[in-house]
Each structure stands twice: as C-alpha cells, then as structure tokens.
Design a protein around this motif. Structure first.
Motif, mmCIF file in Angstrom:
data_model
loop_
_atom_site.group_PDB
_atom_site.id
_atom_site.type_symbol
_atom_site.label_atom_id
_atom_site.label_comp_id
_atom_site.label_asym_id
_atom_site.label_seq_id
_atom_site.Cartn_x
_atom_site.Cartn_y
_atom_site.Cartn_z
ATOM 1 N N ILE A 482 0.845 -1.193 0.000
ATOM 2 C CA ILE A 482 0.000 0.000 0.000
ATOM 3 C C ILE A 482 0.885 1.248 0.000
ATOM 4 C CG2 ILE A 482 -1.820 1.270 1.185
ATOM 5 C CD1 ILE A 482 -2.732 -1.347 2.426
ATOM 6 N N LEU A 483 0.723 2.065 -1.044
ATOM 7 C CA LEU A 483 1.454 3.328 -1.144
ATOM 8 C C LEU A 483 0.475 4.481 -0.942
ATOM 9 C CD1 LEU A 483 3.640 2.739 -4.357
ATOM 10 C CD2 LEU A 483 4.093 2.029 -1.999
ATOM 11 N N PHE A 484 0.981 5.560 -0.337
ATOM 12 C CA PHE A 484 0.134 6.719 -0.101
ATOM 13 C C PHE A 484 0.674 7.934 -0.852
ATOM 14 C CE2 PHE A 484 -0.582 4.017 3.591
ATOM 15 C CZ PHE A 484 -1.972 3.987 3.621
ATOM 16 N N ARG A 485 -0.248 8.792 -1.247
ATOM 17 C CA ARG A 485 0.112 10.023 -1.939
ATOM 18 C C ARG A 485 0.038 11.189 -0.958
ATOM 19 N NH1 ARG A 485 -3.162 14.080 -4.276
ATOM 20 N NH2 ARG A 485 -1.937 15.424 -5.648
ATOM 21 N N PRO A 486 1.182 11.593 -0.400
ATOM 22 C CA PRO A 486 1.166 12.735 0.517
ATOM 23 C C PRO A 486 1.373 14.042 -0.234
ATOM 24 C CG PRO A 486 3.333 11.742 0.521
ATOM 25 C CD PRO A 486 2.505 10.955 -0.470
ATOM 26 N N GLY A 487 1.053 15.137 0.409
ATOM 27 C CA GLY A 487 1.338 16.433 -0.189
ATOM 28 C C GLY A 487 0.383 16.780 -1.312
ATOM 29 N N ALA A 488 0.794 17.782 -2.091
ATOM 30 C CA ALA A 488 -0.071 18.320 -3.153
ATOM 31 C C ALA A 488 0.608 18.201 -4.509
ATOM 32 C CB ALA A 488 -0.407 19.777 -2.848
ATOM 33 N N PHE A 489 -0.172 18.395 -5.540
ATOM 34 C CA PHE A 489 0.251 18.303 -6.931
ATOM 35 C C PHE A 489 1.210 19.457 -7.241
ATOM 36 C CE2 PHE A 489 -1.704 18.353 -11.514
ATOM 37 C CZ PHE A 489 -0.490 17.921 -12.036
ATOM 38 N N ASN A 490 2.466 19.123 -7.595
ATOM 39 C CA ASN A 490 3.428 20.151 -8.015
ATOM 40 C C ASN A 490 3.069 20.649 -9.408
ATOM 41 O OD1 ASN A 490 4.845 19.579 -5.705
ATOM 42 N ND2 ASN A 490 6.505 18.470 -6.710
ATOM 43 N N GLN A 517 -1.179 18.975 -20.073
ATOM 44 C CA GLN A 517 0.171 19.019 -19.514
ATOM 45 C C GLN A 517 0.621 17.607 -19.110
ATOM 46 O OE1 GLN A 517 1.826 22.368 -19.359
ATOM 47 N NE2 GLN A 517 0.171 22.310 -20.870
ATOM 48 N N VAL A 518 0.909 16.807 -20.121
ATOM 49 C CA VAL A 518 1.255 15.404 -19.899
ATOM 50 C C VAL A 518 2.451 15.268 -18.961
ATOM 51 C CG1 VAL A 518 2.042 13.280 -21.010
ATOM 52 C CG2 VAL A 518 0.294 14.698 -22.122
ATOM 53 N N SER A 519 3.456 16.106 -19.157
ATOM 54 C CA SER A 519 4.666 15.999 -18.326
ATOM 55 C C SER A 519 4.351 16.268 -16.860
ATOM 56 C CB SER A 519 5.733 16.972 -18.824
ATOM 57 O OG SER A 519 5.282 18.317 -18.752
ATOM 58 N N ALA A 520 3.390 17.146 -16.596
ATOM 59 C CA ALA A 520 3.017 17.433 -15.209
ATOM 60 C C ALA A 520 2.371 16.213 -14.563
ATOM 61 C CB ALA A 520 2.053 18.618 -15.157
ATOM 62 N N TYR A 521 1.505 15.505 -15.290
ATOM 63 C CA TYR A 521 0.855 14.318 -14.740
ATOM 64 C C TYR A 521 1.855 13.169 -14.571
ATOM 65 C CZ TYR A 521 -3.329 16.974 -15.778
ATOM 66 O OH TYR A 521 -4.286 17.961 -15.811
ATOM 67 N N GLN A 522 2.781 13.047 -15.502
ATOM 68 C CA GLN A 522 3.814 12.017 -15.366
ATOM 69 C C GLN A 522 4.738 12.335 -14.199
ATOM 70 O OE1 GLN A 522 5.597 11.831 -19.286
ATOM 71 N NE2 GLN A 522 4.054 10.381 -20.016
ATOM 72 N N ARG A 523 5.009 13.607 -13.999
ATOM 73 C CA ARG A 523 5.851 14.024 -12.866
ATOM 74 C C ARG A 523 5.157 13.717 -11.534
ATOM 75 N NH1 ARG A 523 6.505 19.195 -14.223
ATOM 76 N NH2 ARG A 523 4.765 19.869 -12.920
ATOM 77 N N GLU A 524 3.847 13.975 -11.482
ATOM 78 C CA GLU A 524 3.103 13.690 -10.252
ATOM 79 C C GLU A 524 3.047 12.185 -9.984
ATOM 80 O OE1 GLU A 524 0.713 14.300 -6.794
ATOM 81 O OE2 GLU A 524 2.256 15.405 -7.883
ATOM 82 N N LYS A 526 5.307 10.044 -10.830
ATOM 83 C CA LYS A 526 6.646 9.688 -10.353
ATOM 84 C C LYS A 526 6.896 10.211 -8.943
ATOM 85 C CE LYS A 526 11.578 9.971 -11.526
ATOM 86 N NZ LYS A 526 11.823 8.548 -11.220
ATOM 87 N N ARG A 527 6.322 11.363 -8.613
ATOM 88 C CA ARG A 527 6.501 11.902 -7.261
ATOM 89 C C ARG A 527 6.015 10.907 -6.213
ATOM 90 N NH1 ARG A 527 3.903 14.738 -3.169
ATOM 91 N NH2 ARG A 527 1.875 14.499 -4.172
ATOM 92 N N VAL A 528 4.970 10.184 -6.547
ATOM 93 C CA VAL A 528 4.382 9.252 -5.592
ATOM 94 C C VAL A 528 5.056 7.885 -5.624
ATOM 95 C CG1 VAL A 528 2.249 8.165 -4.832
ATOM 96 C CG2 VAL A 528 2.184 10.456 -5.808
ATOM 97 N N ILE A 529 5.339 7.367 -6.814
ATOM 98 C CA ILE A 529 5.859 5.989 -6.902
ATOM 99 C C ILE A 529 7.375 5.929 -7.018
ATOM 100 C CG2 ILE A 529 3.728 5.222 -8.000
ATOM 101 C CD1 ILE A 529 5.552 4.842 -10.573
ATOM 102 N N GLY A 530 8.038 7.091 -7.206
ATOM 103 C CA GLY A 530 9.489 7.089 -7.304
ATOM 104 C C GLY A 530 9.997 6.292 -8.497
ATOM 105 N N ASN A 531 10.977 5.428 -8.229
ATOM 106 C CA ASN A 531 11.599 4.629 -9.290
ATOM 107 C C ASN A 531 10.900 3.287 -9.516
ATOM 108 O OD1 ASN A 531 13.591 6.631 -9.383
ATOM 109 N ND2 ASN A 531 14.889 5.542 -7.915
ATOM 110 N N THR A 532 9.773 3.057 -8.847
ATOM 111 C CA THR A 532 9.112 1.758 -8.924
ATOM 112 C C THR A 532 8.775 1.397 -10.367
ATOM 113 O OG1 THR A 532 8.080 2.309 -6.808
ATOM 114 C CG2 THR A 532 7.285 0.349 -7.922
ATOM 115 N N ASN A 533 9.116 0.191 -10.750
ATOM 116 C CA ASN A 533 8.919 -0.273 -12.125
ATOM 117 C C ASN A 533 7.516 -0.862 -12.297
ATOM 118 O OD1 ASN A 533 11.603 0.337 -13.094
ATOM 119 N ND2 ASN A 533 12.310 -1.377 -11.830
#
Length: 845
Positions: A482-490, A517-524, A526-533
C-alpha cells in the motif's frame, strides 16, 4: 422574468470565469507552500542538472553531522573531487560547523529548507544525500542519483510495524525510499527491517549498499583526547554519555528536561570526580538547557555524535540506535528503560531486551546500582556483546565511506550491492477511496485470489484517513503493498491553468487535448511511486477524475480503467435533484481514449457501455472488454455461520455489530430480531441509493404484505436515501415488517437466516451481491436490467421487469411456488473470472 434569468446566468458564468483566471495567482501570492511547490517545479522544468554538485541534508537540515558529514569530509579531502560543489542544508544560521566550513572549505554553499537555493539545488544537484527524507514536493529527476543512508540500526519498530501507528505516518519515508538509487545500510538486519516496515521490500528498485555506515568511520578514526579537549574534559577522566530518546512535546520541554537534569546529576554523584557525565540530548531539550544556563551539562547540539563516541567509556541509553555504533570500540553499555511497558505497548521493539549487549535498568535505583558495578558488566554480557558485533557491526572497519565513494562516484563494482526487487509483473491499482461499497468489496476479493507467485500487487491512495478506509484496508491481503500520496500536486502557474481547464471540461476538444500538460501528470505519478517499475496501471475505481488523469498519462506499459456500472446511467443519476457523478464522469469519459483497456465488470454491462460510450472510445471492439468480479466464497461460507444470538424479553436477537474493539471497558452491540422461520423473510443488500430501487421494492413489498401478513423485509446498507426510505416505510405502514439494518460488516449471517434475496436495481455493474447470495445458497429474484441479467440468465434465479407490479409478482411467486434454480459453481466461476483478468488486464496473460 426571462431577461432576469438570462442576466443571472451570465453573471454566474462571468463569476466562474473570473475565479478560474484569478485563483492560481491568488493561491501563489497568499500561500507559502504553493509558492514553494511552484518555484521548485519551475526549476525542474527550466534548469539542467549540475553534474558535479552534491546536496547534503541531515535530519531535515537540523545539523551538519552523521553519515552525510562523513561522506562530505572524505570527498572534500580527495583531490580527485576538487572541482565538486558541496551544498549543505542547514536551517540554523549560527551553526558552528557551518561557520568553520565557510572559513576552511572551498566550493561549499549553505541553504535552508524551502529557500530558493534549496529548491534550486534539490532540482539540479546530480547527487542527493539524505539520512531521512526530503519534503513532500521532492521528485527525483532521472539524471539525479539519490543516496539515502537512513540514520541507524532500528531497535524500536518502524513504519507499519509500529503497534499504535497512524494511518499513513510512514508515507513520506516510504516515498523517499522509492526514489532512492542507493540505500546505504550498516547491516542486513537494517535494510530488511527498513524496507519491509515501509511495505516496499519486493518493489524497491534501487540498490542496497550493505557497506556499513560512513559515520562509524568518524568514530573509529577520531582521537579521543581531541574530543575531550574540544569539550573541555580533563584528559584523565573517563567519559559517561547519557543519550536518551526524546519523549517530550514541543513547547513543553521542561516536562522531560528537569527529569534528565536530575538523572545526570545522580549518575555524576554516584561515579565521583574521576568521571565526567555528559548528556547528548534531542535538539529541543538542548535548546531548553541553553535558555536556562545549563548547556555545560550537554554535548553541543552541533557536535557530531559519532566523533563524540570515540571518547566515551560508558554509554547510558534507552531506545536510541546510538549504542550499535559504540560496539566496535568494545565499551560498556547500560540501558535505562524506565517507561519500557508504555513504549513497548505504543511502539514495540525488534530485539528482545534479554539479547541486548548490556544490562537493563527500569528504575533510577537500578540504574545507579548498575553504574556502581559498571566495571564488571562488560565481561558479564560478553556473549551478547559478541553476538551483536557479529550480526550488526560486521562492516565496521573504518572503510565504509571509501566503499561508498568507490561505488557511487567512481563506478566500481562491489559484491556488497544487493537488489531486493522481485522479478514479478507489477500491477498498480487505484481502488476508489475504500468506502463501504461494491467497488471496495470487488477489489478486496480480487486481492485475495490473485496469483502472488506471478504478480506484485500495489495499491495507491490518498493519505486522508476516514473510518471506512482504515477498516477496509486492514482487511486487505497482506501481500498487497500500500502506497500513499502525501502532499499536493506540483505544478507551475501555466500547468495549473491547463489542469483546471481539464478538470472542469475534460479533454473533449482537439484544442484541450493538444495542450494537456502530460509531463506534469507524469511528474506527479513519479513523485508518488518514485523509481518503482510499474508494468500495468489500473484505475479500478473509475469515478475519481484526478486519479483517472494521473493514470491516463502514466508512463507504464499498459493502462486499464474499470467500469463498475452502466456508466451513462451513472452520468445521468440524480440524488435530491442533483447530479451525483455527472461533473466527474464528463471528464473521465474524455480520458477513456488514453487507456489500453476499458473493462466492464459483466458481459451485459460491457454490451451496454459499448453502445452508450462509443463516441468516447476509438476501436471499441478492441479496447472495451469485460472481466467478471471475483467473489470471496471462502469468507462468505465462513461468515454465514458466525451466528451469535442474545435473548431479551423472550425474543431472540441476531447480533450484527460488536464495537468492543474500540473500548475494552465497554461492550457496544447491535442486533435485529432474528428472522422467524414461521415468516417468509426477504432480504435486500445494497447502497441506499436511487439506482438500487429500494423505493420500488418497498411499494412492491407493501402489496405483497397486504395479502401475506407473515412476510418480512430486511434492507441492509447505508446511503443518501435512508431518510426517504424511513418516511416511505412509515407512509406505507410497514414499520413492524420492514427493518433497515444499516451497514453490516458481515451481512451473510443475516442473509443465511432469511429465505429469499431480492435485488431491485434499476441498473447494475454486475450485481456482486447476487452471487454472494447464490454462494450462501439462497433463492434469488433480480430485475431484468444491465448487470443483473448476466448473472441470472441461464436459470440461476428469477428475472423480473423493473417495475413495482413485476417485483411484487416475483415476491408472491416465491411465496406460493418457490424458485427453482441451477446450482452455482462458484469455484468454476472464480477460475473463469481470474482467467479473464489475467487475459485482459495483465501483461503475463
């Protein structure tokens, strides 16, 4: 009149547009955190990586110490790295080490957390070194290398292992670990506990460097006499260090500090003048001592603990990990755990006290007694001491820092690098918020039957806790991460405008689609899942437009979204005259085109969705598929027999709720009158909502009850129609024959005691509860609508038209003739449902 209405509408539209235009600017100007996130994101978007820059952060910028300092010290002394820039995060502008480094070191800069300089270097430094975690807004760029050293071998539990943990208290450490490229560990025990306690051991894609702690090198290479001289301690005196865990509350430091002061004085008095007793306290405690002129009793807050250990002869500690790093020096350790029972009940420990490399005192008297006999303690606990050294200190040879530099900065290979990541296919789910509804039940069931030999299953959700979510997540299969999304959308101001436009109107036009803004959604993402494949991203909820956006543009191999209903009916559904889902679904419908599979939960539901959603999906026949829900037959068959009955006033009540777990001193129970076998007992289970047709069912039942007074109806569930249903029950004079039970964690025991299950829905996704009734072995009546039809056709129950007269006819037919139905082979059904899931959703089909 018409002109007034038109003018009011225009004003409303103008107001809405002005809010759209001004809100991002107002938020940026008024909210500090918004400015921080926006500035950081702007740096991420605009600036290149600084290849030869290292950012160091220790304890959230509270000090220049520990592993980060040891790495900095070694690199800055190596001529090969003379061209490197070193950036230290330090919040205290009067920090003595900072002052010293400014005067003695080249290429060193200092920034404080959240400052412009901090945001810039966090976004651009090639190397990021931290011993805890970066803020919520941090997202590692692909070109950056994140080295997390953590800050000690854990004696006390971490993350989800903490006994009285909060819902998602470990969320940011979990998130930081997922971003980590190199996790530096002092021993095998530490990295296993750290990764497993944050629920990521099998999905951690970084490398564990089991090389020892660089900060222990500081202890081994430091001259003890220099330490004594720095602290003003006479050379002939032995040093006793008291290093307790901080237990106070910010603003109430005195509560614990006075006690610490008394204990330091008592130990000093017990040992006499040939010893010097020092207190190494928490930052807040030290500040209290300074304010009260008692700093001479404390080690300065900016004095490195590991350098200090070089001069220590006896260590007194409680639950701090500092003692692990004294062991290589073969010095005595005494554990003082005066609040052990409380700490153990609230936090918990990984290592039993009888295995510790020294004695444990639980009172001051015991502590002083052990202090008096300290010279004999080392020999007495030598076996434990040796066992600890072998298990936890096998890397402590003074070369840990050099090993790290060789691996990370010089690219040398090492047999001390370990990968914990599983080779299994990784499925990421968003589950829809985990409210008490059919989506939660469906996903919980799937998680209990999925093949964990082939798949790593990951659930992602917001970090907001509500009662339903906490309880429902606790029921999940323990193999689920279980992963959680903390904080707000950069996001930048520009990205905010486009995001708000999509969230309001969807991506229905070519103009909007080109500017998403595809890059913004992809960045968000990644912000939550990090390097997870992640291999497959699955929006299992299907009703939350934000999560649908994030998943729609996720950079993964396959993306799927589930449709749990006739979605056009859901789009048009009203409750109390207001559309329930229209605003969200307007956006979500426009995003279906970005998913690889659009998955309905029944064949008839898929057939209907293909027709009603064809304008939103290209290649309907290829993309739109169905996967039947899995049913938890094992749990149903177990719970249907968990019957508890209480007798009162000569009547038997079936206990349906027991809230004793919330208070051991009080027993709060709830039950209903046990269904009488002399009556004909009908039961309906579902959310109290218009589409479930409970109003129609009540009218139909009223007709039947007039003819058959021995009929009863139980309605199980909660929802927005509860008050309306109560009023209707009163209006129809059914108060004594219809029972609204509310939401039940185990409805199957009541279902098992009733005679016939009735589903009166206007439409369904699949009607999971129908199959649950069939597992229990009850006759079933269902309306001939989308979702229900797929389940009952073929002789598994009676289908009736969705209207009052036909529902009443079905009830009466059961009373008079019963319902003949085929046996439901739920094992075969589940196997087929799982095969569909693997085929349509996963890569490993």
């Amino acid at each position: 009149m018409e002109a007034t209405r038109i003018l009011a509408t225009k004003r409303k539209v103008l107001k809405r547009r002005l809010k759209f235009l001004t809100s991002p600017i107002v938020e940026y100007v008024k909210k500090d955190r918004s400015r921080v996130r926006t500035s950081y994101t702007d740096f991420l978007n605009r600036l290149d990586i600084e290849e030869n820059t290292i950012l160091y952060e220790a304890y959230h910028g509270k000090s220049i110490t520990g592993n980060a300092y040891a790495i900095f010290k070694k690199i800055s002394e190596d001529a090969e790295f003379n061209h490197f820039k070193h950036v230290w995060v330090i919040n205290d502008t009067e920090n003595k080490i900072m002052t010293t480094l400014k005067n003695t070191s080249k290429n060193v800069e200092f920034v404080s957390v959240d400052s412009k300089g901090y945001l810039k270097y966090l976004a651009t430094a090639k190397y990021l070194i931290n011993d805890t975690s970066f803020p919520y807004y941090f997202v590692k760029r692909k070109e950056q290398i994140y080295i997390n050293t953590w800050h000690g071998t854990p004696l006390k539990t971490l993350g989800i292992d903490i006994k009285q943990r909060s819902f998602a208290g470990h969320k940011n450490i979990q998130r930081n670990l997922l971003h980590t490229d190199y996790l530096v560990s002092p021993n095998e025990f530490t990295y296993k506990k750290l990764l497993k306690s944050h629920d990521i051991y099998e999905i951690f894609s970084g490398v564990v460097a089991d090389i020892g702690y660089p900060r222990v090198d500081l202890t081994l290479e430091q001259d003890s006499m220099q330490v004594k001289e720095s602290l003003g301690i006479e050379k002939h005196k032995k040093v006793v260090l008291y290093a307790p865990t901080w237990r106070g509350t910010v603003g109430k430091e005195e509560d614990t500090t006075v006690s610490l002061l008394d204990e330091v004085k008592m130990v000093q008095d017990t040992l006499g003048e040939s010893y010097h007793v020092l207190l190494k306290s928490h930052y807040f405690t030290y500040q209290y001592f300074v304010k009260n002129g008692l700093e001479n009793l404390c080690v300065p807050d900016d004095f490195d603990s590991n350098m200090l250990l070089a001069a220590v002869d006896i260590l007194i500690t409680d639950y701090s990990s500092i003692f692990f790093e004294l062991l290589p020096l073969q010095k005595s350790v005494i554990f003082y755990m005066h609040d052990f029972d409380q700490y153990d009940s609230e936090r918990g420990f990984y290592i039993p006290t009888d295995e510790l490399p020294g004695p444990v005192a639980y009172t001051r008297q015991e502590l002083l007694s052990l202090v008096k006999q300290h010279e004999n303690l080392k020999e007495k606990y030598q076996n434990n001491y040796n066992a600890f050294t072998d298990k936890y200190c096998y890397n402590d040879d003074g070369q840990a820092t050099q090993r790290l530099i060789d691996i990370v900065f010089k690219g040398k290979s090492s047999d001390k690098l370990i990968r914990t990541e599983s080779p299994k296919e990784k499925l990421l789910f968003y589950g829809g918020g985990f409210y008490n509804n059919g989506i939660t039940v469906s996903l919980t069931n799937l998680f209990d039957y999925i093949d964990y030999d082939k798949y790593e299953v990951i659930l992602i959700d917001n970090d907001n806790a509500h009662r339903d979510k906490w309880r429902n997540m606790e029921k999940l299969n323990k193999n689920v991460h279980i992963l959680f999304r903390p904080g707000a959308f950069n996001r930048t101001i520009k990205e905010t405008y486009w995001h708000e436009l999509v969230m309001r109107r969807g991506a229905h036009t070519e103009f909007v689609r080109k500017n998403i803004q595809v890059s913004a959604y992809q960045r968000e993402f990644k912000r939550v899942i990090g390097n997870t494949n992640i291999d497959v991203a699955i929006d299992f909820g299907g009703y939350n437009k934000f999560w649908t956006l994030i998943f729609a543009f996720a950079d993964v191999k396959k993306k799927c979204i589930f449709l749990h209903n006739d979605m056009m009916e859901e789009y048009n559904k009203k409750i109390d005259g207001k559309y329930k889902h229209k605003h969200n679904l307007k956006v979500i419908f426009s995003l279906y085109q970005y998913f690889d599979k659009i998955v309905s939960v029944a064949k008839s539901t898929n057939d209907q969705n293909k027709v009603s959603l064809k304008d939103y999906v290209k290649d309907v026949e290829k993309k739109m598929v169905y996967v039947d829900n899995v049913i938890h037959s094992d749990r149903i068959n177990q719970q249907k027999n968990e019957k508890e009955i209480i007798e009162r006033n000569g009547l038997e009540y079936l206990i349906l709720k027991d809230n004793q777990e919330t208070n051991n001193e009080l027993l709060d129970i709830y039950g209903v009158l046990k269904p009488d076998h002399k009556n004909v007992n009908f039961i309906n289970v579902g959310r109290l909502s218009p589409e479930k047709g409970q109003k129609e069912l009540l009218h139909a039942f009223a007709k039947v009850n007039k003819k058959y007074a021995n009929t009863r109806l139980y309605i199980v569930g909660e929802g927005p129609l509860r008050k309306d249903l109560m009023l209707l029950i009163k209006e129809l004079q059914l108060e004594h024959v219809v029972i609204l039970t509310g939401q039940l964690s185990n409805p199957f025991v009541l279902l098992n005691n009733c005679d016939c299950f009735v589903l009166s829905s206007q439409y369904e996704g699949q009607g999971l509860v129908l199959m649950e009734a069939m597992v229990v072995g009850k006759p079933v009546i269902g309306t001939d609508v989308t979702g229900v039809r797929s389940v009952l056709e073929g002789g598994y129950g009676k289908l009736v038209k969705y209207d009052i007269d036909n529902i009443a006819f079905g009830l009466e037919e059961f009373i008079l003739e019963g319902i003949e139905s085929r046996r439901f082979d739920y094992d075969l059904y589940n196997n087929q449902a799982l095969e569909l899931f693997y085929k349509e959703v996963t890569l490993n089909s």
